[in-house]
Structure formats: C-alpha cells, structure tokens
Design an enzyme around this catalytic site. Structure first.
Site, PDB file in Angstrom:
ATOM      1  N   ASP A 118     -20.879 -12.899  35.505  1.00  0.00           N
ATOM      2  CA  ASP A 118     -20.967 -11.650  36.255  1.00  0.00           C
ATOM      3  C   ASP A 118     -21.257 -10.562  35.225  1.00  0.00           C
ATOM      4  O   ASP A 118     -20.363  -9.936  34.667  1.00  0.00           O
ATOM      5  CB  ASP A 118     -19.650 -11.385  36.981  1.00  0.00           C
ATOM      6  CG  ASP A 118     -19.682 -10.145  37.842  1.00  0.00           C
ATOM      7  OD1 ASP A 118     -20.566  -9.299  37.631  1.00  0.00           O
ATOM      8  OD2 ASP A 118     -18.817 -10.018  38.733  1.00  0.00           O
ATOM      9  N   GLU A 161      -8.741  -6.886  33.186  1.00  0.00           N
ATOM     10  CA  GLU A 161      -9.650  -7.008  34.331  1.00  0.00           C
ATOM     11  C   GLU A 161      -8.822  -7.621  35.445  1.00  0.00           C
ATOM     12  O   GLU A 161      -8.798  -8.823  35.626  1.00  0.00           O
ATOM     13  CB  GLU A 161     -10.862  -7.869  33.947  1.00  0.00           C
ATOM     14  CG  GLU A 161     -11.994  -7.786  34.968  1.00  0.00           C
ATOM     15  CD  GLU A 161     -11.790  -8.754  36.125  1.00  0.00           C
ATOM     16  OE1 GLU A 161     -11.092  -8.378  37.104  1.00  0.00           O
ATOM     17  OE2 GLU A 161     -12.311  -9.871  36.052  1.00  0.00           O
ATOM     18  N   GLU A 218      -4.419 -10.726  45.144  1.00  0.00           N
ATOM     19  CA  GLU A 218      -3.726 -11.412  44.043  1.00  0.00           C
ATOM     20  C   GLU A 218      -2.726 -10.509  43.328  1.00  0.00           C
ATOM     21  O   GLU A 218      -1.922 -10.981  42.530  1.00  0.00           O
ATOM     22  CB  GLU A 218      -4.695 -12.040  43.029  1.00  0.00           C
ATOM     23  CG  GLU A 218      -5.532 -13.139  43.629  1.00  0.00           C
ATOM     24  CD  GLU A 218      -6.532 -13.739  42.642  1.00  0.00           C
ATOM     25  OE1 GLU A 218      -6.942 -14.884  42.870  1.00  0.00           O
ATOM     26  OE2 GLU A 218      -6.896 -13.080  41.657  1.00  0.00           O
ATOM     27  N   HIS A 277     -19.316 -10.968  41.464  1.00  0.00           N
ATOM     28  CA  HIS A 277     -18.551 -12.043  42.098  1.00  0.00           C
ATOM     29  C   HIS A 277     -17.546 -11.495  43.105  1.00  0.00           C
ATOM     30  O   HIS A 277     -17.067 -12.220  43.973  1.00  0.00           O
ATOM     31  CB  HIS A 277     -17.854 -12.910  41.045  1.00  0.00           C
ATOM     32  CG  HIS A 277     -16.652 -12.274  40.415  1.00  0.00           C
ATOM     33  ND1 HIS A 277     -16.732 -11.289  39.455  1.00  0.00           N
ATOM     34  CD2 HIS A 277     -15.326 -12.485  40.604  1.00  0.00           C
ATOM     35  CE1 HIS A 277     -15.517 -10.924  39.084  1.00  0.00           C
ATOM     36  NE2 HIS A 277     -14.646 -11.642  39.766  1.00  0.00           N
TER      37      HIS A 277
END
Length: 394
Positions: A76, A169, A178, A334
C-alpha cells in the site's frame, strides 16, 4: 465485514512500487481477500446469529503473524510512502531522539526512524512477526539502534523511563476497527515526555451517502431467491455487514460531513466512543442505497503539515498540506472505504437533506469489535423515511 473481489488496489499501486533493487519487491499481487478471513459482522438485535459468540480476540494477533497481511500493507504505497516522507523530510523530529514504534509489524517504520537519525527505536510487536522484525533489523545493520520487543504494549516494560516520539500505524477499517488507538493512548500516558510528539496526531472520520444498486442487489437481495429457495434469513446478517471496498466518485450522491475529529495528543480512552449528528445534502436527483465512511489522519508536527487521507479534496483551514489521497476521489489503499447498506432505498431530490445521528463504540465483550448505530430521517418529496440501523464489525 465483507469486501468486493476487486483488483483495483493492486492495479492502481503497481506503478508506484519500488523496483526489485529497493526495499520492497516490484511485483504487486495483492490478495484482496487477505484481511477478509479475520473480520465479519452480524446484526446487533436480539436474534441469534451464526457465530454470535465468537470475537476477534482469539485471532487478532495471530492474524498479524502471517506475512500476507504485512505484504498487503507494505505494498500500500500511499500508506507506506506517507510515513516514509513524514520521517525522511522531517529528520529534525527524530535526530538523536528516542522513538517508540507501537505495533511495529515488520519494523518498517522503525527502520525509517533509524535511518533518519533516531538515537534509539523501541519496536513493540505482539505477533510472531516480531521474530522476523528482529532478523530484518539485524540484516539491515540496525541492531545497535533498534530494539524489537515482543509482547503487548500494555504488558511490556521499556528499558527507558520515557520516549520523545511515538509513531504508529494504528488505523483500521472505518478508522477505529480493531481499537488499536487505545494502545497508542496507553503508550502515550505511560512513556511519552511532556511536549513529546505523536505521529500521526490528528484523525478525522467522514460520512456521505452513495448510490450502489448493482452491488446491493448482488450482495444483499441475492438471499431472497437462491435457486428458487427463500434464504432471506441470511439477508438480515448481510445487511449488518459493513462492506470494505473502493467507492467510485460517480456513486457519491450527497455532501459529506466530518463525524468525529480526534486529537491523539490530548484525547482520552473514552473518546473512541461517541454519538455525532450529521446533515447530508443531496447534490442531484438520485437513489441512495448506503452510507459510506472514510477517514483522514494528519501529521501536524511536520515542517510542512502532511495529511494521509481517504479523500483528496479535504481542505483544513486553508492550510497547505502534502496530501496522499486514498479515497473515493483518489487512489485506493488497503483501507478503501466502509459502506453501510440501508434497508430502504431512498429516493432523494437535489437539495433535500438527510438528518441523523451516528453512534460508534467498542463492543463491551471485546473492545476490538466495533458497534455502529445510525438513526436517520429523510422528509423528501418522494421519500419520507425515519429509521435506525445497527452494524457490527468483528
């Protein structure tokens, strides 16, 4: 959580991937299903659902042990080049500084920081990829600068009392899926010096509405008649699955609105749960099949403020930003965008308004799961609708 079977991400990024003489491979063969196996969604009502007792807790870290996910993220280019440029073009932020890399993965951000002159980098990674990261660090000659620590940020102890910079990140689908942001906040509160730097330090979540008749018919209405049999009980579950996909610009029907802005340097753990109002104005006569969310993150401590965005047209206080677009009006990443289908098709006329509220919160049983509720109303010429829909990402 579903994903369309599209190769758009791989095709759009192929020409940007460095050659085989660089750090990453020149071949781009992104498996669009790579993340799909570890996420799914169900309805939030009281009806029993397939797999309703399962959560992502058991396989969250294990999923990051497989190289395929890291390959997808490294390829990505919008994502990875943004971080590389932030670090290399702002070496004054890293020179002789102690850096903490939260969720280091392969260690790519730690390597960037070390190359930019960091005094020392502590790369924390809980998955089995930590073992690979140690080998990668050694192979590239940075063992004296980068220390890879295997374990959860909440459970490990750093060899130092404080760090000058935290880089991570952490963003997931829909920005917050998440819930890795809370791990960054934990690290901030425990180790970051006063006036220390967090990269990125701002995050913004946006909402708009789209036309998506063809794919809704294929994904949702399909269950009403499957080779002559009624399987509509599955339709309810399919409706509750936020879809991760690249949305075409021509599908966007309304204005967009910032739902939530988070200052990662100042926010608290509870700020990841919120309810926010929204107002979406139709830009043409059309049909609306879904809401669509995208996000933007900013690195405001850079010499020239840099924004990693899922929409390239965002303007912030007329400031100049280095924009690395990745949204419905730009190249795919992504993350793509998140599509939330509506039960009813809205027939909307230009300048009519959808009013609503969006509630987002981590699941109480497992905070890595995400619950989303949207209340919305349209009092238009051809549609009068007032409804509430629930979605769950896990």
């Amino acid at each position: 959580m579903g994903r369309r079977k599209s190769k758009a991400f791989a095709q759009e990024n192929q020409s940007l991937v460095p050659s085989s003489s660089g750090t990453e491979s020149a071949r781009v063969e992104v498996e669009d299903e790579a993340m799909e196996e570890r996420v799914e969604s169900v309805s939030l009502d009281d009806s029993p659902l397939i797999g309703a007792e399962n959560t992502s807790a058991d396989y969250y870290f294990d999923s990051y042990s497989h190289f395929g996910i890291h390959e997808e993220m490294l390829k990505d280019v919008v994502r990875t080049k943004t971080y590389q440029n932030v670090i290399y073009q702002n070496k004054f932020l890293f020179k002789n500084k102690v850096v903490l890399d939260v969720g280091a993965g392969t260690g790519i951000l730690s390597l960037f920081c070390a190359k930019a002159g960091a005094k020392h980098v502590y790369a924390v990674e809980c998955s089995q990829m930590a073992d690979m990261a140690k080998e990668i660090v050694q192979t590239n000659g940075y063992s004296d600068v980068i220390t890879v620590l295997k374990g959860k940020v909440e459970e490990i102890e750093l060899p130092v009392a404080h760090v000058d910079v935290i880089i991570s990140e952490w963003m997931g689908y829909f920005l917050l899926f998440e819930n890795m942001l809370n791990t960054v906040l934990y690290a901030r509160d425990k180790w970051l010096i006063n006036n220390g730097i967090i990269l990125p330090d701002k995050a913004l979540l946006y909402l708009t509405a789209i036309e998506d008749a063809e794919y809704k018919e294929d994904k949702i209405e399909f269950w009403n008649d499957v080779y002559g049999f009624d399987m509509s009980c599955i339709r309810k579950q399919a409706m509750a699955e936020p879809l991760v996909d690249t949305v075409d610009l021509k599908q966007i029907v309304t204005s967009d609105i910032m739902i939530k802005m988070m200052d990662i340097s100042e926010m608290t753990f509870g700020d990841v749960s919120f309810t926010a109002p929204f107002k979406l104005v139709a830009e043409r006569n059309d049909f609306i099949h879904a809401f669509m969310a995208y996000f933007n993150v900013q690195f405001t401590q850079c010499h020239r403020e840099t924004s990693f965005s899922t929409d390239q047209v965002m303007k912030v206080a007329n400031k100049a930003y280095d924009i690395f677009p990745a949204g419905p009006r730009s190249k795919a990443t992504h993350w793509k965008q998140t599509v939330l289908y509506l039960d009813e098709v809205l027939t909307i006329c230009k300048d009519e308004v959808i009013y609503g509220n969006m509630t987002v919160e981590p699941n109480k049983k497992n905070p890595r799961d995400l619950e989303i509720t949207i209340d919305y109303t349209l009092n238009g010429k051809r549609s009068q609708v007032s409804s509430t829909q629930h979605y769950k990402m896990r």
